[in-house]
Design a protein around this motif. Structure first.
Motif, short mmCIF file in Angstrom:
data_model
loop_
_atom_site.label_atom_id
_atom_site.label_comp_id
_atom_site.label_asym_id
_atom_site.label_seq_id
_atom_site.Cartn_x
_atom_site.Cartn_y
_atom_site.Cartn_z
N ASP A 123 -5.46 19.19 44.87
CA ASP A 123 -5.42 20.50 44.08
C ASP A 123 -4.87 20.70 44.97
OD1 ASP A 123 -5.31 23.31 43.59
OD2 ASP A 123 -6.20 23.35 42.50
N LEU A 124 -3.53 21.09 45.38
CA LEU A 124 -2.17 21.41 46.45
C LEU A 124 -3.08 22.94 46.56
CD1 LEU A 124 0.96 19.38 45.27
CD2 LEU A 124 -1.11 18.90 46.93
N ARG A 125 -2.62 24.18 46.41
CA ARG A 125 -3.23 25.05 45.99
C ARG A 125 -4.52 25.42 47.11
NH1 ARG A 125 -6.25 28.69 45.26
NH2 ARG A 125 -7.44 27.76 43.58
N LEU A 126 -5.20 24.13 46.89
CA LEU A 126 -6.77 24.17 48.04
C LEU A 126 -6.54 23.65 49.04
CD1 LEU A 126 -9.56 23.98 45.34
CD2 LEU A 126 -8.65 25.33 47.25
N ALA A 127 -5.54 22.58 48.78
CA ALA A 127 -5.44 21.34 50.06
C ALA A 127 -4.53 22.80 51.33
CB ALA A 127 -4.62 20.75 50.04
N VAL A 128 -3.69 23.57 51.10
CA VAL A 128 -3.07 24.29 52.09
C VAL A 128 -3.89 25.45 52.41
CG1 VAL A 128 -1.42 26.23 51.82
CG2 VAL A 128 -1.33 24.12 50.77
N LEU A 129 -4.97 26.21 51.14
CA LEU A 129 -5.32 26.92 51.88
C LEU A 129 -6.86 26.42 53.03
CD1 LEU A 129 -6.52 29.52 52.08
CD2 LEU A 129 -8.70 29.19 49.61
N THR A 130 -6.84 24.78 52.73
CA THR A 130 -8.44 24.24 53.17
C THR A 130 -7.52 24.06 55.20
OG1 THR A 130 -8.97 23.37 51.58
CG2 THR A 130 -9.67 22.37 53.43
N TRP A 131 -5.86 23.15 54.94
CA TRP A 131 -5.41 23.50 56.31
C TRP A 131 -5.14 24.57 57.36
CZ3 TRP A 131 -4.09 21.09 59.93
CH2 TRP A 131 -3.57 20.38 60.96
N THR A 132 -5.49 25.52 56.24
CA THR A 132 -5.16 27.47 56.87
C THR A 132 -6.21 27.78 57.36
OG1 THR A 132 -4.10 28.20 55.45
CG2 THR A 132 -4.59 29.62 56.44
N PHE A 133 -7.64 27.43 56.56
CA PHE A 133 -8.94 27.58 57.28
C PHE A 133 -8.67 26.65 58.43
CE2 PHE A 133 -10.19 30.13 53.89
CZ PHE A 133 -9.48 31.21 54.40
N TYR A 134 -8.88 25.41 58.38
CA TYR A 134 -8.87 24.16 59.52
C TYR A 134 -8.60 24.90 60.62
CZ TYR A 134 -9.99 19.46 60.74
OH TYR A 134 -11.16 18.67 61.44
N LYS A 135 -6.73 24.87 60.30
CA LYS A 135 -6.31 25.90 62.46
C LYS A 135 -7.59 27.07 62.30
CE LYS A 135 -2.56 26.58 59.85
NZ LYS A 135 -1.62 26.66 59.69
N GLN A 136 -8.20 27.59 62.08
CA GLN A 136 -8.87 28.96 62.04
C GLN A 136 -10.56 28.39 62.88
OE1 GLN A 136 -11.08 31.18 59.66
NE2 GLN A 136 -9.65 32.36 59.77
N SER A 137 -10.67 26.63 62.25
CA SER A 137 -12.26 25.72 62.98
C SER A 137 -12.41 25.83 63.99
CB SER A 137 -12.30 25.37 61.35
OG SER A 137 -12.10 23.37 61.44
N PHE A 138 -11.48 25.19 64.52
CA PHE A 138 -10.96 24.46 65.59
C PHE A 138 -11.56 25.87 67.11
CE2 PHE A 138 -8.46 21.80 64.10
CZ PHE A 138 -8.61 20.37 64.84
N LEU A 139 -10.59 27.17 66.52
CA LEU A 139 -10.76 28.20 67.39
C LEU A 139 -12.14 29.08 67.53
CD1 LEU A 139 -7.13 30.05 66.49
CD2 LEU A 139 -8.33 27.92 68.54
N LYS A 140 -12.58 28.91 65.82
CA LYS A 140 -14.23 29.81 65.80
C LYS A 140 -14.90 28.74 66.66
CE LYS A 140 -16.64 31.15 61.81
NZ LYS A 140 -17.03 31.05 60.33
#
Length: 524
Positions: free
Chosen positions: A222-239
């Motif tokens: 699901d491309l929409r979910l993949a894009v959202l996951t990538w957005t959260f993934y960038k955040q996961s490093f910082l969190k």
């Protein structure tokens, strides 16, 4: 109906998870005292590999094309392998390794904890399926069984073959992950295709549907979910940096000697008990509730008003609940930190910097409580663009936090870590409160009122803090009678505070009774 079912499920999952965390902390706190560095490796791999996928995929509807979602979730496994190899090499070659004569088998421990993280990630698609479809008991039973098996093996090996040393904890960690995966697999083998699954409209019809598949004329993921996951993934490093930053500073920069690190770790474990077994289950369970009730990125004017009102009411009650718990810990923690450390570790802990560290940590727990609930809601409601903007803020926070941790620790020792964490939490809370205020600006419900306490309750806390502090100051002798009097004074003040809460916060009391302590669900 869907909203109330989600709320009931979230409350039930919180109750079960709280009990599970108590079990985990009581057993692991005693058994894994010297595996801090290996546990940090394991938690880092697991967090970086799956956190973003959980944040994105828990928002999936039951009617979603689950084949694409499952294909996306299986990416956690190769991602986990990659992080295990990379971080395993870092732990073996860049981090100062312990003396083999003192702690042997460290290299095997790194391999075992890395492998256990990958094994646990194999159950991630099943975990998401269970959460989305509200299979509450599965998580509790699987994790409880895995923890008990892990701890039983550890106790037996420590008793029978203590010379195995770190190998004992390494094998126990592998067994934990293997047991967890086995429980999920066996459950879904029985559940898929059953009458219960059909009644719940479970989307998978065969066990093989759990595996990644390619479907003709459909996107693999699901491309929409993949894009959202990538957005959260960038955040996961910082969190992860903000969550475990002080441990990384201790591990890589050696700003504290091993003795001070040990004291700090004991204080951190004691101070975070409530955060781990109560605040964390609330945050995880009600994140699922909010993503099911609210439509991500949409203005509340374009959503079902009943759902918005329910979300606002729940958020208000959760904020008030965690704030009262945190405030109670902060008020009583000041006067009873010395006694708690004296009971736990004797004069070796209570005569050094331990009590001061625990007092500061008690205040930090209050900020931790508020931040958990406010970020839980914020991450559930944010659009992709808002998450991207927040990632930039988190990058600045992460760099500031690491710098402050390093500088404040050189200046104030272990207290510096806690001060840096308090500042970090304060800034994150300020951002979340601003977002929540803007989100509900056109709503009749104002959930931020949950942070306002009635004057009689504030006076009760002020009285309790003053009386217990005076009791602590007058406790000059380390005799049993003085300790008993100090405890009785605290018990009396605590009782007065609880009674005041019952009389001044009837809606909160009703909320807790209805959704945490009762099977009967009523109107908020």
């Amino acid at each position: 109906m869907r909203t109330r079912e989600a709320l009931a499920s979230a409350a039930k999952l919180t109750s079960y998870s709280a009990g599970l965390q108590v079990l985990f902390r009581l057993l692991s706190f005693l058994l894994n005292a010297y595996t801090l560095r290996l546990t940090l490796l394991y938690s880092t791999v697991v967090f970086l590999a799956r956190e973003a996928f959980r944040k994105a995929c828990l928002n999936v509807d039951k009617e979603q094309k689950w084949a694409q979602v499952i294909n996306l979730l299986w990416l956690t496994v190769p991602l986990g392998v990659l992080w295990s190899l990379l971080l395993g090499w870092v732990w073996l070659h860049l981090v100062t390794t312990p003396d083999p004569a003192v702690i042997p088998h460290y290299e095997f421990g790194v391999v075992a904890f890395s492998l256990s993280a990958v094994v646990e990630l194999l159950s991630e698609p099943l975990w998401i399926l269970a959460q989305v479809h509200m299979l509450v008991r599965l998580k509790v039973i699987a994790e409880s069984l895995a923890i008990v098996v892990k701890c039983v093996l550890t106790v037996l090996c420590v008793t029978i073959v203590p010379h195995w040393g770190l190998n004992i904890f390494s094998m126990a960690q592998l067994l934990y992950s293997g047991c967890l995966l086995t429980c999920y697999i066996l459950y879904f083998m029985k559940y898929i295709g059953s009458q219960e699954a059909q009644r719940r409209s479970f989307p998978l019809s065969t066990v093989s549907d759990i595996l990644p598949k390619y479907h003709c004329h459909q996107p693999i993921i699901d491309l929409r979910l993949a894009v959202l996951t990538w957005t959260f993934y960038k955040q996961s490093f910082l969190k992860q940096v903000l969550t475990e930053g002080e441990r990384y500073v201790m591990t890589f920069l050696n700003v504290l000697n091993f003795g001070d690190q040990g004291v700090y770790d004991i204080v951190n474990n004691l101070g975070s008990l409530v955060a781990r077994f109560l605040f964390l289950p609330i945050e995880e369970s009600f994140y699922v509730f909010f993503v099911k009730v609210l439509e991500r990125g949409k203005d509340i004017g374009h959503q079902k008003q009943e759902d918005v009102s329910m979300a606002a009411a729940v958020l208000e009650m959760l904020m008030k609940l965690v704030m009262l718990i945190g405030l109670t810990i902060a008020v009583f923690g000041y006067s009873y930190s010395h006694l708690a450390l004296n009971v736990y570790g004797g004069s070796m802990l209570s005569s050094g910097p331990g009590p001061t560290l625990l007092r500061y940590y008690s205040v930090y727990v209050l900020l931790l409580a508020i931040n958990g609930v406010t970020e839980c809601f914020t991450f559930a409601a944010m659009s992709k663009q808002e998450v991207d903007r927040y990632n930039i803020l988190m990058l600045a926070l992460s760099l500031t936090f690491l710098g402050l941790s390093y500088c404040l620790t050189w200046w104030q020792g272990g207290v510096g870590f806690i001060l840096a964490n308090c500042l970090n939490m304060g800034l994150r809370i300020a951002h979340s409160l601003r977002y929540i205020s803007h989100y509900f600006k056109h709503s009749k419900r104002q959930p931020l009122r949950g942070l306002l306490l009635p004057v009689p309750l504030l006076l009760a806390y002020l009285l309790s803090g003053t009386v217990t502090a005076l009791s602590q100051a007058s406790w000059s002798k380390q005799c049993l009678m003085s300790q008993l009097i100090h405890v009785l004074v605290g018990a009396l003040c605590f009782t007065i505070t609880i009674v005041t809460i019952f009389f001044t916060e009837p809606r909160l009391v009703q909320f807790v009774r209805t959704y945490f302590l009762s099977q009967n669900k009523k109107e908020l």
